[in-house]
Design a protein around this motif. Structure first.
Motif, PDB file in Angstrom:
ATOM      1  N   ALA A  29      -4.514   3.786  -6.282  1.00 16.27           N
ATOM      2  CA  ALA A  29      -4.103   2.965  -5.130  1.00 16.27           C
ATOM      3  C   ALA A  29      -5.092   3.039  -3.962  1.00 16.27           C
ATOM      4  CB  ALA A  29      -2.702   3.375  -4.681  1.00 16.27           C
ATOM      5  N   SER A  30      -5.632   4.225  -3.676  1.00 14.99           N
ATOM      6  CA  SER A  30      -6.534   4.331  -2.525  1.00 14.99           C
ATOM      7  C   SER A  30      -7.839   3.586  -2.809  1.00 14.99           C
ATOM      8  CB  SER A  30      -6.819   5.794  -2.189  1.00 14.99           C
ATOM      9  OG  SER A  30      -7.566   6.378  -3.238  1.00 14.99           O
ATOM     10  N   ALA A  32      -8.075   0.951  -4.835  1.00 15.56           N
ATOM     11  CA  ALA A  32      -7.742  -0.478  -4.802  1.00 15.56           C
ATOM     12  C   ALA A  32      -7.774  -0.974  -3.354  1.00 15.56           C
ATOM     13  CB  ALA A  32      -6.367  -0.715  -5.425  1.00 15.56           C
ATOM     14  N   LEU A  33      -7.169  -0.219  -2.446  1.00 15.56           N
ATOM     15  CA  LEU A  33      -7.120  -0.650  -1.037  1.00 15.56           C
ATOM     16  C   LEU A  33      -8.523  -0.753  -0.452  1.00 15.56           C
ATOM     17  CD1 LEU A  33      -5.429  -1.446   1.389  1.00 15.56           C
ATOM     18  CD2 LEU A  33      -5.099   0.980   1.916  1.00 15.56           C
TER      19      LEU A  33
ATOM     20  N   LEU B  71      -7.342  -9.753  -5.975  1.00 13.20           N
ATOM     21  CA  LEU B  71      -6.354  -8.701  -6.242  1.00 13.20           C
ATOM     22  C   LEU B  71      -5.932  -8.778  -7.710  1.00 13.20           C
ATOM     23  CD1 LEU B  71      -3.789  -8.978  -3.237  1.00 13.20           C
ATOM     24  CD2 LEU B  71      -5.874  -7.641  -3.308  1.00 13.20           C
ATOM     25  N   TYR B 161       1.635  -9.003  -0.624  1.00  5.13           N
ATOM     26  CA  TYR B 161       0.802  -7.815  -0.420  1.00  5.13           C
ATOM     27  C   TYR B 161      -0.495  -8.197   0.300  1.00  5.13           C
ATOM     28  CZ  TYR B 161      -2.234  -3.868  -1.256  1.00  5.13           C
ATOM     29  OH  TYR B 161      -3.114  -2.828  -1.074  1.00  5.13           O
ATOM     30  N   GLU B 193       2.150  -1.492 -10.056  1.00  2.00           N
ATOM     31  CA  GLU B 193       0.805  -1.423  -9.474  1.00  2.00           C
ATOM     32  C   GLU B 193       0.798  -1.918  -8.023  1.00  2.00           C
ATOM     33  OE1 GLU B 193      -1.001  -3.343 -13.175  1.00  2.00           O
ATOM     34  OE2 GLU B 193      -2.525  -1.851 -12.710  1.00  2.00           O
ATOM     35  N   SER B 196       2.453   0.557  -5.755  1.00  2.00           N
ATOM     36  CA  SER B 196       1.645   1.738  -5.402  1.00  2.00           C
ATOM     37  C   SER B 196       0.593   1.374  -4.353  1.00  2.00           C
ATOM     38  CB  SER B 196       0.992   2.349  -6.651  1.00  2.00           C
ATOM     39  OG  SER B 196      -0.139   1.597  -7.059  1.00  2.00           O
ATOM     40  N   TRP B 197       0.043   0.150  -4.452  1.00  4.21           N
ATOM     41  CA  TRP B 197      -0.921  -0.301  -3.440  1.00  4.21           C
ATOM     42  C   TRP B 197      -0.231  -0.444  -2.082  1.00  4.21           C
ATOM     43  CZ3 TRP B 197      -2.947  -5.115  -6.610  1.00  4.21           C
ATOM     44  CH2 TRP B 197      -3.591  -4.660  -7.771  1.00  4.21           C
ATOM     45  N   GLU B 200       0.358   2.910  -0.465  1.00  6.32           N
ATOM     46  CA  GLU B 200      -0.910   3.418   0.085  1.00  6.32           C
ATOM     47  C   GLU B 200      -1.209   2.760   1.436  1.00  6.32           C
ATOM     48  OE1 GLU B 200      -2.912   5.698  -1.348  1.00  6.32           O
ATOM     49  OE2 GLU B 200      -4.509   5.556   0.148  1.00  6.32           O
TER      50      GLU B 200
END
Lengths: 224, 224
Positions: A29-30, A32-33, B71, B161, B193, B196-197, B200
């Motif tokens: 997740a980190s 992806a961000l 994304l 998101y 998924e 979780s993003w 974060e």
């Protein structure tokens, strides 16, 4: 009893293995961000060609890639994998999120630009923490850069064609003359579909410049 | 002699039929240009949510759809056809090129918005002069609207998101507080998924608001 226990143990092991695989396959997740924030830079990065020609509120690099991908939807050439073409369009300028939009007029050689952009791509994708996703994005970018597949060839045509559609729009809405963009693409369009679109655009522009244009008009937004 | 002539005639007829089919399959150039100009409206159409919150130089609808598609590249869920997901992301707000970006605060009912947008899509696609291309684009749009497939479900999650990633960016770069965007998406993220993003991002924001944030940083463009 023993068999039933063993069977349950086996099932549990299989389930755990599946869960572990699924978890390992996801992008952390980190990471992806961080990637999404990098991609976000393309929304505020203005295309250098328009900035250099004092275009008012020029489009972003993301805007350009968006319409390029939408042009891809209209390609009917059976030799082209349309889904892949659309993805190549979306990825081809991704490196600009790190190195900016380098144009032929920036005093950077083609080789140096390529080196800078490849390094940027490796930096962006190396941070993803997922080889499968990183490999797909890198393969799409390399395909565009090295132009081996039919999708890369068409994507390059769409890149230039999208640019002259935009140049024509800025000429019409901002009373500019942006000849150099049209000159730089003379003779470039060889794919039959893109070539026919380019001819239509150039005819429409020629009619407008001759002061007589009846041209295909875009639908007008009613609000916003 | 006669046979040879007949054979040539047959070949010629077959060739003409092929050529006609290929020509019929392509989007007529004037229609394509009209479509591209309509799509171009999405580059200058600012997202209403940001406009209403006095965001400086807010992103375009095209910017939003561009990052949404990016994304999509990071979704590894095997139940999702990633190529289709990316295409749904690119098409889902296309009607806004005609009707603008209608938000829940505009006094237009959900049903009326849907009706306006479907009419707009038919108008845009009816003008294409190519049923196969029009049908693909309409199917992607309807999939998103009616949410039947797994791609539509994930695309909806990505839509929200992407919005909160952008809200967080405007908060950080423009010193704004955009709580309502985060509030409106509370409990919305159910895909593992995307969820979780979102966690974060919300953690990162909470740390920032608490004045202590070490957060994933985007790569910085060096020029442009």
């Amino acid at each position: 009893m023993v068999w039933s226990f063993l069977r349950q143990l086996l099932l549990l092991t299989a389930l755990m293995a599946t869960t572990t695989t699924a978890a390992a396959a996801a992008v952390p997740a980190s990471k992806a961000l961080g990637f999404f924030r990098t991609v976000g830079k393309l929304k505020t990065l203005k295309r250098t060609g328009w900035v250099n020609h004092d275009v008012f509120e020029p489009e972003s690099v993301a805007d350009h890639m968006y319409r390029m991908a939408m042009l891809g939807f209209l390609i009917t050439d059976a030799a082209v994998d349309k889904d892949r073409l659309i993805k190549v369009c979306l990825v081809h300028d991704l490196a600009e999120a790190v190195v900016g939009d380098i144009t032929p007029h920036d005093g950077v050689s083609k080789e140096e630009k390529r080196r800078l952009e490849e390094t940027a791509m490796k930096e962006i994708l190396g941070d993803l923490g997922n080889d499968a996703v990183a490999d797909e994005l890198m393969a799409l970018w390399l395909d565009y850069e090295d132009g081996t597949g039919p999708e890369a060839a068409v994507a390059k045509q769409l890149d230039k064609y999208e640019m002259i559609v935009q140049a024509d729009e800025y000429e019409r809405t901002q009373g500019k003359t942006l000849d150099s963009f049209f000159k730089s693409t003379e003779g470039y369009f060889t794919h039959p579909e893109v070539a026919s679109w380019a001819r239509e655009l150039l005819d429409s522009r020629a009619q407008r410049l001759a002061g007589s244009g009846a041209e295909p008009e875009a639908k007008k937004p009613k609000t916003g």
